[in-house]
Design a protein around this motif. Structure first.
Motif, PDB file in Angstrom:
ATOM      1  N   ALA A  17       0.827  -1.204   0.000  1.00 36.66           N
ATOM      2  CA  ALA A  17       0.000   0.000   0.000  1.00 36.66           C
ATOM      3  C   ALA A  17       0.860   1.251   0.000  1.00 36.66           C
ATOM      4  N   ARG A  21       1.114   4.097  -2.923  1.00 34.60           N
ATOM      5  CA  ARG A  21       0.925   5.537  -2.677  1.00 34.60           C
ATOM      6  C   ARG A  21       2.107   6.340  -3.213  1.00 34.60           C
ATOM      7  N   ALA A  66      -2.101  -1.203  -5.056  1.00 34.45           N
ATOM      8  CA  ALA A  66      -3.199  -0.852  -4.163  1.00 34.45           C
ATOM      9  C   ALA A  66      -4.281  -1.928  -4.186  1.00 34.45           C
ATOM     10  N   ILE A  84      -4.141   2.912   0.817  1.00 35.72           N
ATOM     11  CA  ILE A  84      -4.790   2.381  -0.386  1.00 35.72           C
ATOM     12  C   ILE A  84      -5.649   3.468  -1.044  1.00 35.72           C
ATOM     13  N   ALA A  87      -3.471   6.146  -2.676  1.00 39.88           N
ATOM     14  CA  ALA A  87      -2.832   5.605  -3.875  1.00 39.88           C
ATOM     15  C   ALA A  87      -3.804   5.572  -5.051  1.00 39.88           C
TER      16      ALA A  87
END
Length: 259
Positions: A17, A21, A66, A84, A87
């Motif tokens: 995650a 991002r 993600a 998440i 992102a």
């Protein structure tokens, strides 16, 4: 008895995650910087297109990371929901120009040279001399492309104005200036006929286009044709047709001021 303390390792969904991002943020920053650099001509168009291709790869990879992190977050409950979400949002923003371009490409015919007279289009003499090998060559408009244009843009036609020849030249020059284009010196292309070429750029990205406006003296009236051609790419996404339509609107205003 002393209790033992265990430090749990960072779980894989958390790393995914966070990397998603970071990649999405990098893609967004890349597209913003490259757009500004190209708009102010610090970055050449071929280089911009390469940057945009890299940007798409980064944004898609961020979405993949993600997505995988979300699937594991859903099953295992890792606290990575915020990473998440960030992102996905950043990646979609970075991908929005590509999504918009693909949408327009699906809706418009694959053309990059539009003229009000496809059989005898205004010359792009100066553009043909100045275009480099990596640009689209200035060539006659094929019968197939002329048919595509007629079907997609039936209103792209030359216009007649009740102006004297010198009035028409003045109106065209003022319209070119109002459009924000860079005009070149006019040159004769026939008896009682001049062509004015100009360079136009899209407002946001600054993609360059070559434009030609042909003024034909008819004795008390003039007939004005136009041509707009992309320097790069096989598909103009409808931009050349929109440019011609908007220019004639400006020209109509300038012509009315002289009546």
């Amino acid at each position: 008895m002393t209790a033992k303390t265990y430090i749990l390792p960072v779980r894989q969904p958390t790393r995914m995650a966070r990397w998603g991002r970071r990649l999405a943020g990098l893609a967004l920053m890349l597209i913003l910087v490259s757009a500004v650099a190209h708009r102010y001509q610090f970055l050449a168009t071929p280089d911009l297109l390469r940057v945009l291709a890299v940007d798409v790869v980064l944004a898609v990879l961020a979405l993949v990371l993600a997505g995988v992190a979300f699937a594991r977050f859903w099953n295992d409950g890792d606290p990575v929901g915020r990473d998440i979400l960030v992102a996905v949002l950043l990646a979609l923003i970075a991908l929005s120009p590509a999504i918009y371009a693909v949408t327009l490409a699906a809706m418009r015919p694959m053309l990059n040279d539009i003229a009000t007279d496809t059989a005898d289009p205004p010359q792009l003499r100066l553009a043909a001399q100045n275009r480099t090998p990596d640009m689209n060559p200035v060539v006659p408009i094929s019968a197939a492309n002329a048919a595509l244009q007629a079907q997609a843009y039936p209103s792209i036609l030359g216009r007649r104005y009740a102006l004297e020849f010198d009035q028409a030249r003045s109106a065209v020059n003022e319209a070119i200036k109002s459009a924000g284009w860079t005009a070149q010196p006019a040159y004769e292309t026939g008896a009682g006929e001049v062509t004015i070429e100009a360079t136009a750029r899209t407002p946001l990205w600054g993609f360059p286009y070559d434009v030609a406006v042909r003024i034909t003296d008819e004795g008390g009236t003039v007939f004005i044709d136009m041509r707009s051609a992309s320097r790069y790419g096989h598909h103009d996404l409808g931009d050349n047709a929109a440019r011609i339509i908007s220019f004639y609107q400006l020209l109509d205003e300038k012509a009315r001021e002289r009546l």
